[in-house]
Design a protein around this motif. Structure first.
Motif, short mmCIF file in Angstrom:
data_model
loop_
_atom_site.label_atom_id
_atom_site.label_comp_id
_atom_site.label_asym_id
_atom_site.label_seq_id
_atom_site.Cartn_x
_atom_site.Cartn_y
_atom_site.Cartn_z
N MET A 1 -19.96 -1.35 -6.90
CA MET A 1 -20.17 -2.64 -7.56
C MET A 1 -18.83 -3.31 -7.81
SD MET A 1 -22.10 -3.48 -11.17
CE MET A 1 -21.00 -2.46 -12.12
N ARG A 2 -18.78 -4.60 -7.56
CA ARG A 2 -17.54 -5.34 -7.76
C ARG A 2 -17.50 -5.94 -9.17
NH1 ARG A 2 -13.97 -9.62 -4.75
NH2 ARG A 2 -13.09 -10.56 -6.57
N LYS A 3 -16.33 -5.93 -9.77
CA LYS A 3 -16.09 -6.63 -11.03
C LYS A 3 -15.42 -7.96 -10.72
CE LYS A 3 -13.35 -6.31 -15.30
NZ LYS A 3 -12.27 -7.25 -15.12
N ARG A 4 -15.98 -9.05 -11.21
CA ARG A 4 -15.37 -10.35 -10.96
C ARG A 4 -14.05 -10.43 -11.71
NH1 ARG A 4 -18.03 -13.79 -8.04
NH2 ARG A 4 -20.26 -13.52 -7.69
N MET A 5 -13.03 -10.88 -11.00
CA MET A 5 -11.68 -10.93 -11.53
C MET A 5 -10.99 -12.10 -10.86
SD MET A 5 -8.98 -7.73 -11.44
CE MET A 5 -10.02 -6.66 -12.43
N ARG A 6 -9.98 -12.65 -11.50
CA ARG A 6 -9.21 -13.70 -10.84
C ARG A 6 -8.71 -13.19 -9.50
NH1 ARG A 6 -3.37 -14.57 -13.54
NH2 ARG A 6 -2.80 -14.93 -11.40
N PRO A 7 -8.42 -14.10 -8.54
CA PRO A 7 -7.96 -13.63 -7.23
C PRO A 7 -6.75 -12.71 -7.34
CG PRO A 7 -8.45 -15.98 -7.17
CD PRO A 7 -8.55 -15.56 -8.60
N ILE A 8 -6.76 -11.65 -6.55
CA ILE A 8 -5.66 -10.71 -6.53
C ILE A 8 -4.96 -10.81 -5.18
CG2 ILE A 8 -4.96 -8.30 -6.75
CD1 ILE A 8 -7.47 -7.78 -8.34
N ARG A 9 -3.86 -11.54 -5.15
CA ARG A 9 -3.07 -11.63 -3.93
C ARG A 9 -1.93 -10.62 -3.94
NH1 ARG A 9 -1.32 -17.51 -5.28
NH2 ARG A 9 -1.20 -16.34 -7.25
N SER A 10 -1.33 -10.45 -5.09
CA SER A 10 -0.14 -9.60 -5.20
C SER A 10 -0.35 -8.57 -6.31
CB SER A 10 1.09 -10.45 -5.51
OG SER A 10 0.85 -11.31 -6.60
N VAL A 11 0.00 -7.32 -6.00
CA VAL A 11 -0.13 -6.22 -6.95
C VAL A 11 1.23 -5.54 -7.03
CG1 VAL A 11 -1.30 -4.05 -7.48
CG2 VAL A 11 -2.55 -5.90 -6.34
N LEU A 12 1.92 -5.72 -8.14
CA LEU A 12 3.29 -5.23 -8.31
C LEU A 12 3.31 -3.94 -9.10
CD1 LEU A 12 6.40 -5.60 -8.13
CD2 LEU A 12 6.23 -7.05 -10.18
N PHE A 13 3.98 -2.92 -8.56
CA PHE A 13 4.08 -1.63 -9.23
C PHE A 13 5.39 -1.55 -10.01
CE2 PHE A 13 0.77 -0.78 -6.35
CZ PHE A 13 0.11 0.38 -6.74
N VAL A 14 5.32 -0.91 -11.20
CA VAL A 14 6.50 -0.68 -12.01
C VAL A 14 6.40 0.73 -12.60
CG1 VAL A 14 5.43 -1.72 -14.07
CG2 VAL A 14 7.92 -1.56 -13.91
N PRO A 15 7.48 1.53 -12.52
CA PRO A 15 7.42 2.90 -13.06
C PRO A 15 7.09 2.90 -14.55
CG PRO A 15 9.36 2.61 -11.68
CD PRO A 15 8.78 1.25 -11.88
N GLY A 16 6.18 3.77 -14.94
CA GLY A 16 5.73 3.79 -16.32
C GLY A 16 6.76 4.23 -17.33
N ASN A 17 7.81 4.90 -16.87
CA ASN A 17 8.85 5.33 -17.80
C ASN A 17 10.01 4.34 -17.88
OD1 ASN A 17 9.54 6.08 -15.09
ND2 ASN A 17 11.15 7.43 -15.89
N ARG A 18 9.87 3.18 -17.25
CA ARG A 18 10.94 2.17 -17.26
C ARG A 18 10.48 0.94 -18.04
NH1 ARG A 18 15.28 2.59 -13.90
NH2 ARG A 18 16.00 0.96 -15.34
N ALA A 19 10.37 1.10 -19.34
CA ALA A 19 9.94 -0.01 -20.19
C ALA A 19 10.88 -1.21 -20.09
CB ALA A 19 9.82 0.44 -21.64
N ASP A 20 12.13 -0.96 -19.73
CA ASP A 20 13.08 -2.06 -19.58
C ASP A 20 12.70 -2.98 -18.42
OD1 ASP A 20 13.73 0.34 -18.02
OD2 ASP A 20 15.48 -0.79 -17.32
N ARG A 21 11.89 -2.49 -17.50
CA ARG A 21 11.48 -3.30 -16.35
C ARG A 21 10.13 -4.00 -16.58
NH1 ARG A 21 12.82 0.57 -11.09
NH2 ARG A 21 15.04 0.90 -11.55
N PHE A 22 9.42 -3.63 -17.61
CA PHE A 22 8.08 -4.20 -17.82
C PHE A 22 8.10 -5.72 -17.97
CE2 PHE A 22 6.35 0.00 -19.89
CZ PHE A 22 6.56 0.66 -18.69
N PRO A 23 8.98 -6.29 -18.80
CA PRO A 23 8.95 -7.76 -18.96
C PRO A 23 9.19 -8.50 -17.66
CG PRO A 23 10.18 -6.74 -20.75
CD PRO A 23 9.94 -5.67 -19.74
N ARG A 24 10.15 -8.03 -16.85
CA ARG A 24 10.42 -8.71 -15.58
C ARG A 24 9.23 -8.59 -14.64
NH1 ARG A 24 14.96 -7.60 -10.83
NH2 ARG A 24 14.45 -9.49 -9.65
#
Length: 286
Positions: A1-24
């Motif tokens: 089953m699909r969940k309606r969500m805004r269009p997803i064109r780009s999915v950016l990964f960020v390491p979970g232990n790098r909180a300094d990178r989360f805002p960017r």
């Protein structure tokens, strides 16, 4: 089953232990950011990453960017700890990304711990690619299927090339499986951060195969990906003209009609309407 969500064109990964990178990461313009607890985090820092993600999400400003968490896969020694932790952030994220999915059961084991049962499978093994259609039918909310080319080619023992011939069958399997449930197919990362033109070429090829978006591993890749997977101005104009022509033909009682010296019928009109629907959905984005 699909969940309606805004269009997803780009999915950016960020390491979970790098909180300094989360805002960017959240400011990069990606449609979704994945806080990674799996490959992006060293084995000895998994608990630290869970704490960092939870603490940041608890105070993060509101954003239209979707927030996903990639947990560790089935069979991992860390997955049980990830599942026990998920309730801490379930009200702060939109979905759980599950790596190395190889069966519907992998998803169904995680879905009860995911926010609203929303799980996004990452297909990156031969078994997962072969079972893509069955995986898409899992009893869970699945808004998208992700294709992981790096692990896939590593398992096959082959290099990944820019031409991508070695990925054609696997990519098509993911696209077709996503289509069976109306989900978005999201293509693999492009790992060369110094080759934006090749990133664009790879994204254009993926779009032509039916992918709706692409994963990114650096904020600088996001703008290119968003551009490729958004309707161009010319595409929007042509879609409107085609739909106007279809409406005029229907008033004349014609199902098929001539447009730009080609015969056009319902499937072509449906594609044009899809272009306009995507353009409309994207028009309100920052």
């Amino acid at each position: 089953m699909r969940k309606r969500m805004r269009p997803i064109r780009s999915v950016l990964f960020v390491p979970g232990n790098r909180a300094d990178r989360f805002p960017r990461a959240m400011a990069a313009g990606a449609d979704a950011v994945v806080f990674d607890l799996e490959d992006g985090v060293d084995a000895g820092r998994k608990a630290e990453a869970r704490r960092a993600v939870a603490e940041w999400l608890a105070v993060a400003p509101a954003s239209r960017t979707a927030r996903f968490v990639r947990i560790n896969g089935s069979g991992s020694v860390w997955q049980a700890e990830d599942l026990a932790w998920l309730p801490v952030v379930s009200g702060l994220i939109d979905a759980v990304v599950l790596p190395k999915v190889e069966s519907p059961e992998d998803i169904e084991r995680v879905a009860p711990s995911a926010p609203r049962g929303c799980v996004i499978p990452l297909l990156e093994t031969a078994r997962g690619i072969i079972g893509a259609a069955a995986i898409a039918s899992a009893r869970a909310t699945i808004p998208a299927l992700l294709f992981g080319a790096e692990d896939f080619t590593a398992e096959l023992g082959i290099p990944r090339t820019l031409g991508g011939d070695e990925l054609l069958l696997a990519r098509s399997q993911v696209v077709l499986a996503a289509a069976t449930i109306g989900a978005d197919a999201i293509d693999a990362v492009f790992v060369d951060l110094t080759a934006p033109d090749q990133l664009r070429e790879d994204a254009v090829r993926a779009r032509a195969l039916g992918f709706r978006g692409k994963m990114a591993i650096h904020p600088d890749q996001v703008a290119t990906i968003n551009d490729v997977f958004s309707p161009s101005a010319d595409e929007i104009v042509r879609a409107r003209q085609l739909i106007d022509a279809a409406d005029a033909a229907r008033q004349q009682g014609e199902g098929a009609f001539r447009f730009e010296n080609r015969m056009v019928d319902a499937p072509v009109v449906a594609r044009a309407r899809r272009v306009l629907a995507l353009a409309e959905a994207l028009s309100g984005l920052p």
